[in-house]
Design a protein around this motif. Structure first.
Motif, PDB file in Angstrom:
ATOM      1  N   ASP A  32       0.615  -1.000   0.053  1.00  0.00           N
ATOM      2  CA  ASP A  32      -0.131  -0.455   0.410  1.00  0.00           C
ATOM      3  C   ASP A  32       1.089   0.943  -0.354  1.00  0.00           C
ATOM      4  O   ASP A  32       2.043   1.018   0.537  1.00  0.00           O
ATOM      5  CB  ASP A  32      -1.181   0.230   0.986  1.00  0.00           C
ATOM      6  CG  ASP A  32      -2.220  -1.038   1.114  1.00  0.00           C
ATOM      7  OD1 ASP A  32      -1.824  -1.937   0.310  1.00  0.00           O
ATOM      8  OD2 ASP A  32      -2.503  -1.081   2.147  1.00  0.00           O
ATOM      9  N   GLY A  33       0.259   2.914  -0.854  1.00  0.00           N
ATOM     10  CA  GLY A  33       0.878   3.323  -0.235  1.00  0.00           C
ATOM     11  C   GLY A  33       2.558   3.902  -1.339  1.00  0.00           C
ATOM     12  O   GLY A  33       3.542   5.074  -1.048  1.00  0.00           O
ATOM     13  N   VAL A  34       2.768   2.418  -1.981  1.00  0.00           N
ATOM     14  CA  VAL A  34       4.172   3.067  -2.756  1.00  0.00           C
ATOM     15  C   VAL A  34       3.870   3.625  -3.715  1.00  0.00           C
ATOM     16  O   VAL A  34       2.797   4.153  -4.397  1.00  0.00           O
ATOM     17  CB  VAL A  34       4.309   1.462  -2.802  1.00  0.00           C
ATOM     18  CG1 VAL A  34       5.733   1.804  -3.411  1.00  0.00           C
ATOM     19  CG2 VAL A  34       4.659   0.579  -2.182  1.00  0.00           C
ATOM     20  N   ILE A  35       4.948   5.239  -3.860  1.00  0.00           N
ATOM     21  CA  ILE A  35       5.165   5.644  -5.288  1.00  0.00           C
ATOM     22  C   ILE A  35       6.637   5.318  -5.462  1.00  0.00           C
ATOM     23  O   ILE A  35       7.127   5.250  -5.475  1.00  0.00           O
ATOM     24  CB  ILE A  35       5.260   6.826  -4.566  1.00  0.00           C
ATOM     25  CG1 ILE A  35       3.776   7.532  -3.538  1.00  0.00           C
ATOM     26  CG2 ILE A  35       5.675   8.062  -5.423  1.00  0.00           C
ATOM     27  CD1 ILE A  35       3.774   8.371  -3.087  1.00  0.00           C
ATOM     28  N   MET A  36       5.976   4.658  -7.451  1.00  0.00           N
ATOM     29  CA  MET A  36       7.057   4.529  -8.158  1.00  0.00           C
ATOM     30  C   MET A  36       7.282   6.027  -9.240  1.00  0.00           C
ATOM     31  O   MET A  36       6.536   6.281  -9.879  1.00  0.00           O
ATOM     32  CB  MET A  36       7.203   3.626  -9.063  1.00  0.00           C
ATOM     33  CG  MET A  36       7.490   2.162  -7.726  1.00  0.00           C
ATOM     34  SD  MET A  36       6.818   0.710  -8.722  1.00  0.00           S
ATOM     35  CE  MET A  36       7.913   1.069 -10.273  1.00  0.00           C
ATOM     36  N   LYS A  37       8.420   6.704  -8.781  1.00  0.00           N
ATOM     37  CA  LYS A  37       8.626   8.018 -10.272  1.00  0.00           C
ATOM     38  C   LYS A  37       8.524   7.059 -11.026  1.00  0.00           C
ATOM     39  O   LYS A  37       9.362   6.143 -11.569  1.00  0.00           O
ATOM     40  CB  LYS A  37       9.738   8.384  -9.578  1.00  0.00           C
ATOM     41  CG  LYS A  37       9.782   9.163  -7.629  1.00  0.00           C
ATOM     42  CD  LYS A  37       8.904  10.511  -8.009  1.00  0.00           C
ATOM     43  CE  LYS A  37       8.262  11.176  -6.323  1.00  0.00           C
ATOM     44  NZ  LYS A  37       9.692  11.072  -5.737  1.00  0.00           N
ATOM     45  N   ALA A  38       8.896   8.137 -12.088  1.00  0.00           N
ATOM     46  CA  ALA A  38       8.577   7.796 -13.710  1.00  0.00           C
ATOM     47  C   ALA A  38      10.308   7.199 -13.894  1.00  0.00           C
ATOM     48  O   ALA A  38      11.362   7.282 -13.148  1.00  0.00           O
ATOM     49  CB  ALA A  38       8.962   9.176 -14.640  1.00  0.00           C
ATOM     50  N   GLY A  39       9.932   5.910 -15.228  1.00  0.00           N
ATOM     51  CA  GLY A  39      11.291   5.013 -15.247  1.00  0.00           C
ATOM     52  C   GLY A  39      11.521   4.176 -14.270  1.00  0.00           C
ATOM     53  O   GLY A  39      12.934   4.253 -14.526  1.00  0.00           O
ATOM     54  N   ALA A  40      11.255   4.390 -13.149  1.00  0.00           N
ATOM     55  CA  ALA A  40      11.632   2.956 -12.223  1.00  0.00           C
ATOM     56  C   ALA A  40      11.408   1.866 -12.963  1.00  0.00           C
ATOM     57  O   ALA A  40      10.347   1.733 -13.307  1.00  0.00           O
ATOM     58  CB  ALA A  40      11.003   3.690 -10.757  1.00  0.00           C
ATOM     59  N   VAL A  41      12.154   1.338 -12.604  1.00  0.00           N
ATOM     60  CA  VAL A  41      12.449  -0.081 -13.441  1.00  0.00           C
ATOM     61  C   VAL A  41      12.538  -1.475 -11.618  1.00  0.00           C
ATOM     62  O   VAL A  41      13.149  -1.232 -10.918  1.00  0.00           O
ATOM     63  CB  VAL A  41      12.900  -0.421 -13.760  1.00  0.00           C
ATOM     64  CG1 VAL A  41      13.236  -1.841 -14.363  1.00  0.00           C
ATOM     65  CG2 VAL A  41      12.637   0.039 -15.277  1.00  0.00           C
ATOM     66  N   LEU A  42      10.975  -2.501 -11.238  1.00  0.00           N
ATOM     67  CA  LEU A  42      11.328  -3.475 -10.654  1.00  0.00           C
ATOM     68  C   LEU A  42      12.287  -4.613 -11.265  1.00  0.00           C
ATOM     69  O   LEU A  42      11.558  -4.746 -11.963  1.00  0.00           O
ATOM     70  CB  LEU A  42      10.779  -3.484  -9.533  1.00  0.00           C
ATOM     71  CG  LEU A  42       9.853  -1.826  -9.081  1.00  0.00           C
ATOM     72  CD1 LEU A  42       8.268  -2.567  -7.871  1.00  0.00           C
ATOM     73  CD2 LEU A  42      11.002  -1.502  -7.727  1.00  0.00           C
ATOM     74  N   LYS A  43      12.567  -5.190 -10.901  1.00  0.00           N
ATOM     75  CA  LYS A  43      12.994  -6.643 -11.202  1.00  0.00           C
ATOM     76  C   LYS A  43      12.770  -7.633 -10.483  1.00  0.00           C
ATOM     77  O   LYS A  43      12.560  -6.936  -9.605  1.00  0.00           O
ATOM     78  CB  LYS A  43      14.840  -6.309 -10.966  1.00  0.00           C
ATOM     79  CG  LYS A  43      16.024  -5.722 -12.060  1.00  0.00           C
ATOM     80  CD  LYS A  43      16.044  -6.185 -13.026  1.00  0.00           C
ATOM     81  CE  LYS A  43      16.943  -5.082 -14.247  1.00  0.00           C
ATOM     82  NZ  LYS A  43      16.952  -5.578 -15.532  1.00  0.00           N
ATOM     83  N   PRO A  44      12.686  -9.236 -11.078  1.00  0.00           N
ATOM     84  CA  PRO A  44      11.912  -9.890 -10.841  1.00  0.00           C
ATOM     85  C   PRO A  44      12.265 -10.287  -9.161  1.00  0.00           C
ATOM     86  O   PRO A  44      13.475  -9.751  -8.783  1.00  0.00           O
ATOM     87  CB  PRO A  44      11.819 -11.383 -11.885  1.00  0.00           C
ATOM     88  CG  PRO A  44      12.686 -10.299 -13.251  1.00  0.00           C
ATOM     89  CD  PRO A  44      13.586  -9.070 -12.438  1.00  0.00           C
ATOM     90  N   GLY A  45      11.257 -10.633  -8.341  1.00  0.00           N
ATOM     91  CA  GLY A  45      11.159 -11.067  -7.174  1.00  0.00           C
ATOM     92  C   GLY A  45      11.643 -10.006  -6.374  1.00  0.00           C
ATOM     93  O   GLY A  45      11.644  -9.797  -5.228  1.00  0.00           O
TER      94      GLY A  45
END
Lengths: 380, 753
Positions: free
Chosen positions: B401-414
């Motif tokens: 909940d409530g996470v903010i991902m700024k533009a262009g952020a990348v989350l890798k698997p896992g």
């Protein structure tokens, strides 16, 4: 043969290689088709193995495989039969006082009647046998026995290669042009040429999804599904009951056929007609994939006069669900008849296109193929 | 009067906790729901919210469990809360569970409990369980019917008072490569009696390195049939008799339900308590133990294996959701751009906005999320009120909940992003990392149960600070840790230490990477090779000399080894026989058995027996010999320090003659043919040359003795002499020595002729 003609049945029984008890409660409309009690035939045939002197072991093996259901599918059955005949020819030597042409034809006829006892022939096999016999009849009398045998074996090899294996390759090439990215392809049951098409299109890197529609009691689609999944295709599996639901998503229907008749009727695994009709109603193109050697000049309007009846126990029971047993011990009830049809006929108006080794043709063009190319392949 | 008495007695009996099974059957079914898993597998998320309240396809997990319990006919549920107990109780109070007509939910709260064992002990003290109960943890999803399992349990209980528990199991194929089940737990090995369904063995921590398990051989001895399963999955749903609680109290060291309690009962044969299994086939039951099972159970829910507990059926507090084709679930008031592509098997929660050209597939999106344009979301779990700006990429991640991902952020698997984390612009979060606003606890106890207790205190701290100065704290931490999560990022990346990087992929939401799979399958191949190598090594080592082996052993070294062992064995047998005065017949028997076990010929026996007799002759101290030695200290004394006493040749001859006379019967029993006699002569010759040179001067005389005693026939001696005719000079020493004797023999035989 009409199995409701008692005199003929008795006659054929005398000639029969092994006992086949006939099923008792048969559907009136299908009395002309042979239906036997399944279960005891295989053991009966096996016990007769040593008595069947005249039977060539290769033919015997193929017969047992048909009876046990180990070899199924039009192409596989046809190739198995032709290979067996090849062995027969190799081991053949003309008895003194007889000619090769007459004696070998008679021999092959007796083997064919044995194979018919094991399981009724498909139309494609009928074509192959006709080809075989015409090759024997047309052997030049000048040939020595070894030369004649070599020529016949070579003919069989050519038939298998050109009419079945190469034909499949050509069909796959043609059909793959009809698969586009984002397609949802539906297939029914398990057809080896459709499987080859799907795998080939996948290899070409086309993005598509497959819907495998299956039906009881054979569940042939499950084997197909397993092979497709192993190759990494994305699949949906459903039963024919849900075909009208799933047809919304489908963009093309690929179906195999046991035979295509000269009025454009497709003779195929029971349920194919239903799938084709639903697809037609949803305006989804139906493509029948069928090698030209399976075409037949016969005209058939329904699936009654020529068909095959399966084991009635198969539809009475649910495999893997011993708790569903309300039909147990009911198979012999007088006023209950089970009908397990194996094939049905799809009228030509539900078929958009037939993909064959001579190209992609509308169903109305089947007689042309039958007429123009029949002579050719009988002559090779 | 009498009738009244009877009625009173009946009332009294009913008031007591009756042991009568019929009464038990009428008793309302109770359940204990552990709202705490007592593990740390869901950290860092569980530092801020209890596991049972984590959303599973947008519904808190505990709702699935409670809904199932209600449907399964449980009348009363005791929810045991420990960590974050306040949150759990608050949630339940606000939910509709407290106001159901035939279903009561009661909470039991405790803060200093560190294991399931402790929890059950506490419940026992409160004395609220009166009959059979269902033991379940609050993270279980199921739709099975309890009726049959309960029936079986009760019937067993009626027959056998020791059948205290019925475990629900389900078939699930574990992967032989990763050695873990589909749900990411370790492979489970169970031995079950196929007839009675009794559980006989339970092992979930099998030795993975070897791929072997050890079974007590008594298991096989005591049971007529056993089926050993590796394809079953423990559903962690147990039907227990009230004795289970008292068992926990009696054995205060039982902590873990499976590792201690189940294994303890299986090993303890004094009390004889039995555990049975009930296998379910068509219905669903699974427990969420780690991130991987979270992923898989979510997918099962979306694919409707858990029906009726699916998003579009209102079972508790979930919002109205519509199921569309190909498994797409949409709640109301979704704003979706026309160009956005939402693929199959996705759930999109209420009030979520999806921007243009975004692609979403196989994912769960919570309520009130804002997803920008050109975002790629694949196989991910995004909870409520998450803001994902343009151009982000998320693959196989969990975003709280409530996470903010700024533009262009990348989350890798896992990757797992805990509550209210902010990921900076274009920041790439490395695979398998866990990001939280809380710092990673530095103290790590080895015992994971204890660890949890530490955590709960840590959480309390956090919640105060968060309440007091939410904005302040975030800004502070963002300043301190700017470089860690990119510009404007807030939170800490936890360093991976539990189990190490190596283990991380096993339990993560991400699918197992290809390279790991190939690595593992190669390793497995190696293992198999090793095993086969081991086997061959064993067979050659001679430790396991079986008959087949010896007969196969055409290896020269092998047979040589064998004959040495055999000789030693025979010698030991013979010496024992001499010392203990064993009858000759018995010695023959023993030597025969040795002969059979070593697969030797009778010639070998004859040689070996003769060898041991000669050895004995040397060893036997002769009274006069000792006397002589002491009287005449001679150059021999140097040799005398060896093990062998020294004799004068005459005495040695005498000794030998004595021994031969006493044991001639033994020797003769092996001299069936002339070949064996020759073997003896050859053996004797060899001895004189190598091991017992004392005999060399006596060779001819002893040969004569043997002839006199009818042990050797003249034929044998003559044949031996003939054989030696063509040999080297060095080999002929003894033939020469006995030349006279041989001559005499020849003449004698000629005379006879």
């Amino acid at each position: 043969m009409q199995f409701d003609d008692q005199g003929r049945v008795n006659k054929s029984k005398k000639r029969a290689v092994f006992n086949q008890p006939e099923a008792k409660n048969r559907v009136e409309l299908f009395r002309h088709l042979p239906q036997y009690e399944h279960g005891s035939q295989l053991t009966d045939l096996e016990s007769k193995f040593l008595e069947l002197d005249s039977m060539h072991p290769a033919v015997y093996k193929v017969g047992v495989q048909y009876l046990a259901g180990d070899v199924t599918g039009g192409n596989a059955r046809c190739i198995a039969m032709l290979r067996a005949f090849q062995e027969v020819i190799n081991d053949y030597s003309t008895p003194p006082g007889k000619t090769l042409v007459r004696d070998l034809t008679a021999k092959i006829s007796s083997y064919v009647s044995f194979l018919i006892e094991c399981r009724p022939l498909s139309m494609s096999m009928g074509n192959a046998i006709r080809f075989q016999k015409s090759r024997i009849a047309k052997l030049p009398l000048t040939l020595s026995e070894t030369e004649a045998k070599a020529a016949l074996c070579n003919d069989i090899d050519r038939f298998i290669n050109e009419k079945i294996i190469l034909a499949d390759k050509v069909i796959v090439r043609h059909a793959a042009t009809k698969v586009r990215d984002g397609d949802v392809l539906l297939t029914y049951g398990s057809s080896c040429v459709v499987e080859m098409i799907l795998l080939y299109a996948h290899e070409l890197g086309k993005q598509f999804r497959v819907v495998v529609v299956d039906s009881r009691p054979k569940h042939e689609g499950q084997a197909l599904l397993r092979r497709l999944l192993a190759k990494g295709l994305s699949c949906t599996y459903t039963h024919i009951n849900a075909v009208s639901y799933i047809m919304h998503e489908v963009t093309r229907v690929f179906l195999g056929a046991s035979s295509v008749l000269s009025n454009g009727t497709t003779y195929s695994r029971v349920g194919t007609a239903c799938v084709a009709m639903v697809a037609h109603a949803f305006r989804v193109p139906v493509l029948i994939c069928c090698e030209a050697y399976k075409f037949h000049e016969r005209v058939q309007l329904d699936s009654i006069c020529s068909n095959e009846l399966g084991d009635s126990n198969d539809i009475a029971r649910v495999p893997g669900r011993p708790d569903v047993n309300s039909m147990d011990n009911r198979t012999n009830e007088k006023n209950l008849q089970f009908l397990n049809l194996m094939y049905d006929a799809t009228p030509s108006e539900y078929v958009s296109m037939i993909i064959t080794d001579y190209g992609m043709i509308p169903p109305t063009s089947v007689p042309v193929i039958v007429r123009e190319y029949r002579r050719e392949y009988l002559l090779i | 009067m009498g009738a009244q008495k009877k009625r009173a007695a009946a009332a009294a009996a009913a008031a007591r906790v009756s042991e009568d099974p019929d009464d038990l059957a009428r008793q309302p079914l109770q359940a204990i729901l552990l709202a705490d898993s007592f593990t740390t597998k869901f950290r860092p998320i569980t530092l801020e919210r209890p596991k049972v309240l984590l959303p599973l396809v947008n519904v808190p997990m505990i709702n699935y469990t409670l809904a199932w319990l209600e449907a399964a006919g449980v009348a009363e549920v005791f929810v045991f809360c420990c960590a974050h107990s306040k949150q759990v109780i608050d949630y339940l109070e606000n939910s509709e569970w407290f106001s159901q007509p035939n279903f009561t939910v009661k909470t039991i709260e405790s803060h200093n409990i560190i294991s399931a064992g402790d929890a059950l002990r506490l419940i026992y003290e409160q004395n609220v369980i009166h009959g059979d109960f269902v033991l379940i943890s609050g993270d279980t999803v199921s739709n099975m019917s309890l009726t049959q399992a309960l029936q079986e349990h009760k019937e067993r209980k009626k027959k056998d008072n020791n059948a205290v528990m019925t475990m629900i199991i389900k078939k699930s194929k574990p992967s032989p490569i990763t050695r873990q089940s589909r749900l990411g737990t370790d492979e489970l090995f169970m031995a079950i009696d196929p007839n009675t369904k009794q559980l006989l063995y339970y092992e979930d921590k099998a030795d993975h390195s070897k791929g072997t398990i050890c079974l007590d051989k008594m298991l096989l001895a005591e049971n007529p049939s056993i089926s050993l399963h590796n394809d079953k999955q423990d559903c962690y749903i147990d039907i227990c008799s009230p004795e289970v609680l008292s068992l926990f109290t009696d054995n205060f060291d039982y902590q873990h339900l499976r590792r201690h309690f189940v294994k303890g009962l299986l090993l303890d044969d004094i009390m004889g308590y039995k555990i049975f299994t009930h296998e379910i086939h068509s219905s669903y039951a699974a427990r969420i133990d780690n991130y991987r099972s979270y992923d898989i159970v979510s997918k099962d829910i979306i694919q409707r294996w858990t029906y009726p507990y699916v998003p579009d059926v209102k079972f508790c507090g979930n919002r109205a959701t519509k199921l569309e084709r190909r498994g797409m679930y949409r709640a109301l008031e979704i704003e979706q751009s026309r160009s956005a592509q939402v693929g199959s098997f996705t759930v999109i929660g209420y009030g979520t906005k999806i921007g243009s050209n975004s692609k979403i597939s196989d994912s769960v999106i919570g309520e009130g999320c804002t997803i920008g344009s050109n975002v790629l979301i694949e196989g991910s779990y995004i909870w409520d009120n998450v803001i994902i700006e343009d151009g982000c990429e998320l693959r196989h991640v969990i975003v709280c909940d409530g996470v903010i991902m700024k533009a262009g952020a990348v989350l890798k698997p896992g990757v797992v992003l805990s509550f209210k984390v902010v990921i900076g612009e274009r920041f790439v979060v490395p695979a398998y990392s866990k990001v939280s606003l809380l710092q990673q606890p530095t103290v790590h106890d080895s015992d994971e149960e204890l660890e949890y207790a530490d955590n709960s205190s840590g959480t309390v701290e956090f919640s105060c600070t968060a309440d007091q100065s939410n904005g302040e704290m975030t800004s502070e931490s963002s300043e301190a840790h700017k470089p860690k999560l990119g510009t404007g990022g807030v939170g800490y990346i936890w360093s991976i230490c539990e189990g190490g990087q190596e283990e991380e992929w096993r339990h993560s939401v991400a699918p197992i990477p290809e390279d790991k799979l190939t690595e593992l399958s190669e390793a497995m191949d190696d293992d198999q090779e090793l095993v086969t190598q081991d086997r061959t090594a064993l067979s050659t080592s001679g430790e396991l000399i079986s008959d087949s082996n010896a007969s196969e052993g055409d290896d020269n070294e092998d047979s040589k080894d064998d004959s040495v062992y055999f000789e030693k064995e025979v010698e030991a047998t013979f010496l024992r026989a001499v010392e203990e005065n064993v009858k000759v017949d018995h010695v023959i028997l023993e030597v025969n058995s040795l002969r059979l076990s070593y697969n030797m010929t009778s010639a070998d026996c004859a040689g070996a027996v003769f060898y041991s007799m000669m050895k004995l002759a040397i060893k036997t101290p002769h009274s006069s010999a000792i006397g002589l030695l002491t009287l005449y200290p001679s150059p021999f004394s140097m040799v005398a320090s060896n093990a062998y006493p020294i004799y004068l040749s005459g005495e040695l001859q005498q000794n030998t003659a004595n021994i031969i006379t006493t044991w001639q019967k033994l020797l003769k029993s092996y001299l069936l043919e002339i070949d064996e006699e020759i073997e003896i002569i050859l053996k004797f010759e060899e001895m004189c040359l190598e091991s017992a040179k004392e005999f060399s001067p006596l060779f001819a005389r002893i040969l004569h003795i043997l002839y006199d005693k009818d042990i050797l026939q003249e034929d044998a001696i003559l044949r031996w002499a003939d054989e030696k005719e063509g040999a080297d000079e060095s080999d002929k020493v003894f033939v020469r020595q006995s030349e006279k004797f041989i001559q005499w023999l020849r003449e004698a035989s000629e005379e006879e002729d």
